[in-house]
Design an enzyme around this catalytic site. Structure first.
Site, short mmCIF file in Angstrom:
data_model
loop_
_atom_site.label_atom_id
_atom_site.label_comp_id
_atom_site.label_asym_id
_atom_site.label_seq_id
_atom_site.Cartn_x
_atom_site.Cartn_y
_atom_site.Cartn_z
N CYS A 63 0.95 -1.15 -0.03
CA CYS A 63 -0.05 -0.01 0.06
C CYS A 63 0.94 1.21 0.03
CB CYS A 63 -0.95 0.07 1.26
SG CYS A 63 -0.25 0.29 2.90
N GLN A 64 0.35 2.39 0.25
CA GLN A 64 1.19 3.61 0.40
C GLN A 64 2.33 3.69 1.33
OE1 GLN A 64 1.02 5.90 -2.22
NE2 GLN A 64 2.88 6.66 -1.30
#
Length: 133
Positions: A93-94
């Protein structure tokens, strides 16, 4: 002894704050891997890279050969991943926070080798590792 009794509140605050600092170290953090370990998993060739960010963030930059299933859609789309149960699954994810949730969901679904990329794609890009658009 009088000093201890007079300052018991300060001692309590010091002990509680020290405990609060140690709490993150004592909590189970799940199956996290560094960028180096992630690179090694990918290079073995038996790893699915699962990006759980939304489609726009995925389109902007993602790891090579990554499959995009947003975290909110993961429970409904888990069937798409069934063939990867015996393989390593690297969840991205980020920053690593959403991937932690995805790894937990995958674990409950029987994926024993699901790993969270520590620091997410932000850490990956900071290391100068390749991404595609």
């Amino acid at each position: 002894m009088k000093f201890l009794i007079d300052n018991i509140f300060l001692f309590a605050v010091a002990i509680l704050s020290g405990g609060a600092l140690l709490l993150p170290l004592l909590q189970k953090r799940g199956n996290r891997v560094s960028t180096l370990q992630a690179t090694q998993l990918i290079n073995q060739g038996k790893t699915l890279v699962l990006d759980v960010r939304d489609s726009d963030a995925f389109a902007a930059a993602h790891l090579i050969d990554a499959k995009n299933i947003p975290l909110k859609d993961l429970p409904q789309r888990m069937v798409e991943l069934e063939k990867f149960k015996a393989k390593n699954v690297l969840v991205v994810c980020q920053t690593g926070n959403q991937a932690t949730k995805a790894v937990a969901q995958l674990g409950q679904a029987g994926f024993a080798q699901a790993y969270n990329l520590e620091g997410g794609i932000a850490a990956w890009q900071t290391q100068g590792l390749p991404t595609v658009k």
